[in-house]
Design an enzyme around this catalytic site. Structure first.
Site, PDB file in Angstrom:
ATOM      1  N   ASP A 174      44.804  65.452  33.207  1.00 48.20           N
ATOM      2  CA  ASP A 174      45.282  65.381  34.593  1.00 48.20           C
ATOM      3  C   ASP A 174      44.649  64.243  35.394  1.00 48.20           C
ATOM      4  O   ASP A 174      44.808  64.173  36.608  1.00 48.20           O
ATOM      5  CB  ASP A 174      45.034  66.714  35.306  1.00 48.20           C
ATOM      6  N   GLU A 175      43.952  63.324  34.730  1.00 50.18           N
ATOM      7  CA  GLU A 175      43.356  62.186  35.431  1.00 50.18           C
ATOM      8  C   GLU A 175      43.502  60.907  34.622  1.00 50.18           C
ATOM      9  O   GLU A 175      43.348  60.913  33.395  1.00 50.18           O
ATOM     10  CB  GLU A 175      41.865  62.422  35.711  1.00 50.18           C
TER      11      GLU A 175
END
Length: 408
Positions: A101-102
């Site tokens: 998610d990054e």
């Protein structure tokens, strides 16, 4: 960063607004100790449920709460769609995937095509929101460290989800961070070490002489000194791929295993997976390590031993060596965790034989393992499994359907 990524994806699949829904993604929800992997903002603000909370902490009286089992294949698919959006604005070599998610993006070379930093950021946010219905928070900085710190400490709490930290802002940004643990790279143990040295804030860390930090903590101390001043010289397009020093696998069993034969089945399955990775990377191992953890109800903790072996990547040979280790040191206590690793890795130079081996048999056996690897890589690990994987205690079949330790 994708706001509460797993939870947001589950909300979108249910046509819910991730910012308004009461949803948690939880593994093993049937157990009181079920673990929350992600929670929507409402769950955090209203019920104080966040990543790491347990099932027994959930206010089940609230009928608005939705408990979603993890779907890792879905999350990876959505992640790939997000990467495709990033590549509209940045070449692939200037994208570094930090986690599911990054991501870090270096947009230095994208300004002539797409505008200022703020314009590019808002275009990416807009595309992801319009196409995937996901909200994105963004940290902007002169280097990856500043961008990450701006994201973690400010952007997540802003309505527009954007925060910008520059070199000249360090005294008013990094030095004002209240807790050492709020800085990426400083965990509880590192923070405790710093506090024993009398360092309780980022400002104090920045004012500590480099020589003192390096003497007390080595390379880590030197890195912390530079990070306290906002310095990070890494470049996203200069990829560093470390050579694996070992290959391993571990798992915590769902129950205590009281029968050694069942433990051996699990060891066989784990060794086969690790051996396949060795062959895929064309390397051999000459040191193996086995760790067995006993049940919490046992008076003994378990054992951890290693052995030197002839250099190999053969599943058949490695299984024999690992089972020999297990049988030699096992104390017939109930087993709850297993970890195996193969070290002293070397590039495979060729097939080594001794005078007592049947050359044709050895070559045929090696070719068979390579063929099995190819089939498993194409159709999945469960496409070819030993009959023992259908016996009591086996975990390979169930784990083959998981992604990242969770149901796909």
């Amino acid at each position: 960063m994708l706001n509460r990524f797993f939870a947001s994806v589950e909300c979108v699949k249910r046509r819910l607004n991730p910012l308004e829904a009461y949803l948690v993604v939880m593994s093993n929800a049937e157990r009181a100790g079920g673990l929350v992997l992600a929670a929507t903002p409402k769950m955090k603000s209203v019920h104080h449920i966040k990543t790491g909370s347990r099932m027994y902490e959930l206010p089940t009286w609230d009928e608005r709460i939705i408990i979603a089992p993890p779907r890792m294949k879905l999350y990876l698919k959505v992640n790939a769609m997000i990467q495709a959006i990033f590549r509209r604005y940045v070449p692939a070599e200037f994208i570094h995937v930090y986690s599911i998610d990054e991501c870090f993006l270096d947009i230095t070379g994208s300004h002539l095509l797409f505008g200022s930093t703020d314009e590019i950021v808002r275009k990416i946010q807009r595309d992801i929101l319009e196409e995937l219905r996901l909200y994105v928070t963004v940290g902007i900085g002169d280097n990856p460290l500043l961008a990450k710190l701006a994201l973690d400490n400010v952007a997540k709490n802003r309505p527009d989800g954007i925060a910008e930290w520059r070199y000249e802002d360090v005294p008013e940004t990094i030095w004002k961070i209240k807790h050492l643990e709020d800085v990426c790279g400083i965990g509880h143990r590192t923070a405790a070490h710093l506090k024993r040295m009398g360092i309780f804030s980022m400002y104090q860390l920045s004012q500590t002489p480099l020589s003192v930090l390096k003497s007390a903590m080595g390379v880590i101390g030197e890195q912390l000194y530079y990070h306290a001043h906002g310095l990070d010289y890494s470049r996203l397009n200069e990829k560093y791929v470390p050579v694996n020093k070992s290959y391993g696998k571990s798992q915590i069993l769902e129950k205590d295993y009281h029968v050694p034969a069942e433990v051996e089945i699990v060891i066989r399955e784990m060794v086969e997976e690790v051996a396949m990775r060795l062959r895929q990377n064309h390397v051999d191992t000459s040191v193996i390590h086995l760790s067995i953890g006993y049940s919490k109800y046992s008076i003994k903790k378990g054992f951890s031993h290693q052995a030197k072996i002839p250099s190999t990547n053969s599943s058949h040979a490695l299984i024999s060596y690992f089972l020999e280790l297990f049988r030699r040191y096992d104390e017939c206590e109930p087993v709850r965790s297993i970890a195996i690793s193969c070290g002293k890795i070397t590039l495979k130079a060729g097939l080594q034989l001794n005078l007592f081996e049947d050359v044709n048999r050895t070559l045929n056996h090696e070719q068979l393992e390579v063929t099995v690897d190819k089939i498993r890589m194409r159709y999945g690990f469960k496409s070819l499994m030993h009959a023992s994987s259908l016996l009591n205690g086996a975990t390979g079949l169930k784990r083959s359907e998981m992604v990242g330790g969770h149901k796909g």
